[in-house]
Design a protein around this motif. Structure first.
Motif, mmCIF file in Angstrom:
data_model
loop_
_atom_site.group_PDB
_atom_site.id
_atom_site.type_symbol
_atom_site.label_atom_id
_atom_site.label_comp_id
_atom_site.label_asym_id
_atom_site.label_seq_id
_atom_site.Cartn_x
_atom_site.Cartn_y
_atom_site.Cartn_z
ATOM 1 N N CYS A 65 0.850 -1.184 0.000
ATOM 2 C CA CYS A 65 0.000 0.000 0.000
ATOM 3 C C CYS A 65 0.893 1.244 0.000
ATOM 4 C CB CYS A 65 -0.895 -0.013 1.230
ATOM 5 S SG CYS A 65 -1.824 1.502 1.439
ATOM 6 N N ASN B 23 0.129 4.102 0.900
ATOM 7 C CA ASN B 23 -0.208 4.977 2.024
ATOM 8 C C ASN B 23 0.371 4.456 3.330
ATOM 9 O OD1 ASN B 23 -1.731 7.278 3.107
ATOM 10 N ND2 ASN B 23 -2.884 5.680 4.161
ATOM 11 N N CYS B 24 0.170 3.160 3.631
ATOM 12 C CA CYS B 24 0.601 2.645 4.930
ATOM 13 C C CYS B 24 1.678 1.568 4.800
ATOM 14 C CB CYS B 24 -0.600 2.091 5.704
ATOM 15 S SG CYS B 24 -1.294 0.622 4.998
ATOM 16 N N CYS C 2 -7.043 -0.730 0.400
ATOM 17 C CA CYS C 2 -6.215 -1.334 1.429
ATOM 18 C C CYS C 2 -7.069 -1.680 2.635
ATOM 19 C CB CYS C 2 -5.123 -0.340 1.811
ATOM 20 S SG CYS C 2 -4.149 -0.873 3.201
ATOM 21 N N SER D 57 -6.184 -2.172 5.700
ATOM 22 C CA SER D 57 -5.768 -1.620 6.990
ATOM 23 C C SER D 57 -5.960 -0.110 7.049
ATOM 24 C CB SER D 57 -4.319 -1.995 7.286
ATOM 25 O OG SER D 57 -3.447 -1.368 6.377
ATOM 26 N N CYS D 58 -5.802 0.634 5.948
ATOM 27 C CA CYS D 58 -5.988 2.085 6.021
ATOM 28 C C CYS D 58 -7.162 2.557 5.167
ATOM 29 C CB CYS D 58 -4.707 2.813 5.606
ATOM 30 S SG CYS D 58 -4.319 2.698 3.862
HETATM 31 ZN ZN LIG Z 1 -2.878 1.073 3.464
#
Ligand SMILES: [Zn+2]
Length: 63
Positions: A32, A34-35, A45, A47-48
């Motif tokens: 990802c 982002n994270c 994603c 998780s985020c």
């Molecule tokens: Zn993420």
């Protein structure tokens, strides 16, 4: 009604499956952006909740 004259042989079925079924047990994953978690390609994603640079679903643990 249109109907197949014969059933497929096992060999014919297995030849067809040998072309692409191998990809089913190793899904396309990526990090990802982002994270950094591993996530499935072309999916938000888990998780985020980000996809293509913006938040598209509710994140599981960030709030
Ligand atoms: Zn993420």
């Amino acid at each position: 009604m249109a109907n197949p004259k014969r059933k497929h042989s096992k060999a014919r079925t297995r030849k067809r499956r040998s072309q692409y079924y191998g990809s089913l047990d190793k899904p396309e994953t990526m990090e990802c952006p982002n994270c950094g978690n591993m996530k499935l390609r072309h999916r938000a994603c888990p998780s985020c909740g980000h996809y293509r640079g913006r938040q598209v679903i509710e994140a599981e643990e960030s709030l």
